[in-house]
Write an enzyme that holds these catalytic residues in place. Sequence first.
Site, short mmCIF file in Angstrom:
data_model
loop_
_atom_site.label_atom_id
_atom_site.label_comp_id
_atom_site.label_asym_id
_atom_site.label_seq_id
_atom_site.Cartn_x
_atom_site.Cartn_y
_atom_site.Cartn_z
N ASP A 36 0.86 -1.19 0.00
CA ASP A 36 0.00 0.00 0.00
C ASP A 36 0.90 1.24 0.00
OD1 ASP A 36 -3.25 0.17 1.11
OD2 ASP A 36 -2.11 2.05 0.94
N ASP A 57 3.25 2.41 -4.80
CA ASP A 57 2.29 3.31 -5.44
C ASP A 57 1.89 2.62 -6.74
OD1 ASP A 57 0.87 5.18 -6.82
OD2 ASP A 57 2.35 6.79 -6.63
N VAL A 58 0.65 2.15 -6.81
CA VAL A 58 0.24 1.33 -7.96
C VAL A 58 0.21 2.10 -9.28
CG1 VAL A 58 -1.06 -0.32 -6.55
CG2 VAL A 58 -2.26 1.64 -7.56
N TYR A 150 -14.84 7.46 -11.61
CA TYR A 150 -14.88 6.17 -10.91
C TYR A 150 -15.59 5.13 -11.80
CZ TYR A 150 -15.36 2.99 -6.91
OH TYR A 150 -15.26 1.91 -6.06
P1 NAI Z 1 -10.22 2.22 1.33
O1 NAI Z 1 -10.02 3.64 1.00
O2 NAI Z 1 -10.35 1.82 2.76
O3 NAI Z 1 -9.04 1.31 0.70
C1 NAI Z 1 -8.33 1.64 -0.45
C2 NAI Z 1 -6.86 1.34 -0.21
O4 NAI Z 1 -6.14 1.63 -1.43
C3 NAI Z 1 -6.22 2.21 0.89
O5 NAI Z 1 -5.49 1.41 1.80
C4 NAI Z 1 -5.30 3.16 0.14
O6 NAI Z 1 -4.17 3.57 0.88
C5 NAI Z 1 -4.93 2.29 -1.07
N1 NAI Z 1 -4.44 3.08 -2.21
C6 NAI Z 1 -5.05 4.14 -2.79
N2 NAI Z 1 -4.26 4.62 -3.78
C7 NAI Z 1 -3.15 3.84 -3.83
C8 NAI Z 1 -1.98 3.85 -4.64
N3 NAI Z 1 -1.80 4.76 -5.60
N4 NAI Z 1 -1.05 2.90 -4.42
C9 NAI Z 1 -1.21 1.98 -3.43
N5 NAI Z 1 -2.31 1.93 -2.64
C10 NAI Z 1 -3.25 2.86 -2.83
O7 NAI Z 1 -11.51 1.79 0.51
P2 NAI Z 1 -12.22 0.38 0.24
O8 NAI Z 1 -13.65 0.66 0.19
O9 NAI Z 1 -11.72 -0.68 1.13
O10 NAI Z 1 -11.75 0.08 -1.26
C11 NAI Z 1 -11.18 -1.14 -1.67
C12 NAI Z 1 -11.61 -1.42 -3.11
O11 NAI Z 1 -13.01 -1.73 -3.14
C13 NAI Z 1 -11.44 -0.22 -4.05
O12 NAI Z 1 -10.95 -0.67 -5.29
C14 NAI Z 1 -12.85 0.31 -4.19
O13 NAI Z 1 -13.02 0.99 -5.40
C15 NAI Z 1 -13.63 -0.97 -4.15
N6 NAI Z 1 -15.05 -0.84 -3.84
C16 NAI Z 1 -15.45 -0.29 -2.64
C17 NAI Z 1 -16.80 -0.18 -2.35
C18 NAI Z 1 -17.29 0.40 -1.08
O14 NAI Z 1 -18.50 0.64 -0.95
N7 NAI Z 1 -16.43 0.67 -0.11
C19 NAI Z 1 -17.83 -0.64 -3.31
C20 NAI Z 1 -17.30 -1.21 -4.52
C21 NAI Z 1 -15.95 -1.29 -4.76
#
Ligand code: NAI
Length: 243
Positions: A36, A57-58, A150
């Site tokens: 992450d 950083d992805v 998105y």
């Molecule tokens: P979150 O914000 O808690 O987790 C996202 C993670 O991605 C974080 O740990 C962040 O630090 C990391 N991240 C962001 N940009 C980055 C980068 N450039 N390089 C490395 N790491 C990076 O949010 P959540 O909800 O757990 O999201 C996880 C996945 O689920 C995402 O792909 C989101 O789009 C997807 N999702 C979430 C939903 C929801 O309702 N929470 C619904 C549908 C999909």
Amino acid sequence: MDLHNKTILVVGGATGIGQATALLCAERGADVIVADFNAAEGKATAEEANGVFIPVDVTDEASVKAMADSIASSHGKLDALVQTAGILKGAYVALEDFELATLRQVLDVNTVGSFLCAKYAKPLLQKGEKPAIILISSPAAYGVSSSYAYAVSKGGVSALGTTMAGKLAPEGIRVNVLFPGGINTFMKRSVIEEDAVRKGQDPQAAVEAAQSSGLGEPEGVAKVLAFLVSDEADYVRGSVNTR
Ligand code: NAI
């Protein structure tokens, strides 16, 4: 679901769905790698999972390659990649006001990031047992989204996943795309708060209302992901939806 002998990379594992997945996979016996760009929470998750943390950083190809190189040295293989890193920007912004930079930023993390992680994980997965790649899309890909960027990015993730599924199956790598519903994470709560502010409502009350009216918890999605990385999910094809 026994995950002993599985080495599982959870990208985006610092918080939310990725964090819950890393912890559950560890509980079920997997050797977990958390990657992450949030180093503080990423390290904490990795520590709790008795695993290792790799900063990444992805959006940056060199950074993703360095992550894979580091795993090649430390573990020598991967049995699963779960790519959960994602962002949501531009919620409720009208088309005519939507900044191209925002579109590119979201595409870079969600779509390009998924592509790069899969690209560099593949050689490691080829050394694993019954390897799997799980990407995270969203119902936003079907047009239900607060943000143009998105929606486009998640449509791309979905297309990437289904294309890889067909191309990598003959090489023994299973690819599934997960579509979670509304889940109680930092990302979701931020959008709910933004919407409330936009409508002149109390953001905290809006989050609480959503939580009590059916928002799912990351641990629920983690159970599905922990199944999808297991050998029991061998016969799963294509996309999977969750609450
Ligand atoms: P979150 O914000 O808690 O987790 C996202 C993670 O991605 C974080 O740990 C962040 O630090 C990391 N991240 C962001 N940009 C980055 C980068 N450039 N390089 C490395 N790491 C990076 O949010 P959540 O909800 O757990 O999201 C996880 C996945 O689920 C995402 O792909 C989101 O789009 C997807 N999702 C979430 C939903 C929801 O309702 N929470 C619904 C549908 C999909």
